[in-house]
Design a protein around this motif. Structure first.
Motif, PDB file in Angstrom:
ATOM      1  N   PHE A  70      19.970  69.527  50.021  1.00  0.00           N
ATOM      2  CA  PHE A  70      19.102  68.356  50.109  1.00  0.00           C
ATOM      3  C   PHE A  70      18.475  68.163  48.739  1.00  0.00           C
ATOM      4  O   PHE A  70      18.571  69.023  47.871  1.00  0.00           O
ATOM      5  N   PRO A  74      14.465  61.273  49.370  1.00  0.00           N
ATOM      6  CA  PRO A  74      15.055  60.844  50.645  1.00  0.00           C
ATOM      7  C   PRO A  74      15.589  59.416  50.569  1.00  0.00           C
ATOM      8  O   PRO A  74      15.050  58.574  49.859  1.00  0.00           O
ATOM      9  N   ASP A  80      16.297  59.925  58.904  1.00  0.00           N
ATOM     10  CA  ASP A  80      16.646  61.167  59.591  1.00  0.00           C
ATOM     11  C   ASP A  80      17.431  60.866  60.862  1.00  0.00           C
ATOM     12  O   ASP A  80      17.056  59.982  61.640  1.00  0.00           O
ATOM     13  N   GLY A  81      18.517  61.599  61.049  1.00  0.00           N
ATOM     14  CA  GLY A  81      19.329  61.434  62.254  1.00  0.00           C
ATOM     15  C   GLY A  81      20.502  60.480  62.104  1.00  0.00           C
ATOM     16  O   GLY A  81      21.307  60.340  63.017  1.00  0.00           O
ATOM     17  N   ARG A  92      24.847  64.646  62.050  1.00  0.00           N
ATOM     18  CA  ARG A  92      23.568  63.961  61.872  1.00  0.00           C
ATOM     19  C   ARG A  92      22.877  64.603  60.676  1.00  0.00           C
ATOM     20  O   ARG A  92      22.746  65.809  60.610  1.00  0.00           O
ATOM     21  N   MET A  94      19.626  64.610  57.671  1.00  0.00           N
ATOM     22  CA  MET A  94      18.265  64.240  57.322  1.00  0.00           C
ATOM     23  C   MET A  94      18.368  63.216  56.180  1.00  0.00           C
ATOM     24  O   MET A  94      19.381  63.147  55.480  1.00  0.00           O
ATOM     25  N   SER A  95      17.318  62.439  55.987  1.00  0.00           N
ATOM     26  CA  SER A  95      17.367  61.381  54.966  1.00  0.00           C
ATOM     27  C   SER A  95      17.515  61.921  53.547  1.00  0.00           C
ATOM     28  O   SER A  95      17.984  61.214  52.662  1.00  0.00           O
ATOM     29  N   ASP A  96      17.165  63.190  53.334  1.00  0.00           N
ATOM     30  CA  ASP A  96      17.292  63.780  51.999  1.00  0.00           C
ATOM     31  C   ASP A  96      18.572  64.593  51.814  1.00  0.00           C
ATOM     32  O   ASP A  96      18.742  65.292  50.814  1.00  0.00           O
ATOM     33  N   GLU A  97      19.504  64.494  52.773  1.00  0.00           N
ATOM     34  CA  GLU A  97      20.762  65.235  52.692  1.00  0.00           C
ATOM     35  C   GLU A  97      21.950  64.379  52.250  1.00  0.00           C
ATOM     36  O   GLU A  97      23.061  64.872  52.161  1.00  0.00           O
ATOM     37  N   SER A 128      20.079  71.869  60.633  1.00  0.00           N
ATOM     38  CA  SER A 128      18.809  71.156  60.727  1.00  0.00           C
ATOM     39  C   SER A 128      18.807  70.074  61.801  1.00  0.00           C
ATOM     40  O   SER A 128      17.888  69.970  62.572  1.00  0.00           O
ATOM     41  N   LEU A 129      19.844  69.247  61.874  1.00  0.00           N
ATOM     42  CA  LEU A 129      19.920  68.200  62.896  1.00  0.00           C
ATOM     43  C   LEU A 129      21.248  68.174  63.640  1.00  0.00           C
ATOM     44  O   LEU A 129      21.335  67.659  64.735  1.00  0.00           O
TER      45      LEU A 129
END
Length: 142
Positions: A70, A74, A80-81, A92, A94-97, A128-129
């Motif tokens: 990450f 973001p 996220d998701g 899925r 995260m917004s920073d991945e 993480s998700l």
């Protein structure tokens, strides 16, 4: 080092130029949507997606740990998701991945040459998700 990927021939000791070319050819919707680079100790780096929608994970063989990359910024476009769909399935993130392909190239070159990763790249447990791409890729035909 060994480079493998969806619909790519396996390369042993790929040059930086070939590695860059293959990573930049990745697309989440195309015939090349994931790839990995492994060393002789069983550690590896893998990417799914392509272009501006890449996800990067690394596996540490000594600890049997999968980590997901990450960064510090973001994505305002991918909250996220948001699902990354690629040839081996869906993840899925995260917004920073979310990474762009040029950043993925730099991360792969750092791994290949045993250099420190860029300062803005950080690592956390891969689950993480969503599921780790490892399981998805191992279940998919290449």
């Amino acid at each position: 080092m060994k480079f493998e990927g969806q619909n790519f021939s396996t390369l042993t000791a790929p040059s930086d130029r070939v590695l860059e070319s293959r990573l930049l050819a990745l697309r989440s919707y195309g015939r090349h949507s994931y790839a990995s680079l492994s060393d002789d100790q069983g550690n590896y780096l893998q990417v799914a997606g392509g272009g501006v929608t890449c996800m990067v994970e690394r596996f540490d063989a000594s600890s049997s740990t999968m980590m997901r990359a990450f960064h510090d910024k973001p994505s305002p476009i991918f909250p996220d998701g948001t699902v990354l769909a690629f040839g081996a399935g869906e993840l899925r993130l995260m917004s920073d991945e979310w990474f762009q392909a040029n950043a993925v190239v730099e991360i792969f070159l750092c791994f290949k040459h045993c250099r420190k990763y860029p300062d803005n790249v950080h690592w956390r447990p891969a689950l993480s998700l969503g599921a780790s791409a490892t399981q998805l890729a191992s279940d998919s035909p290449q």
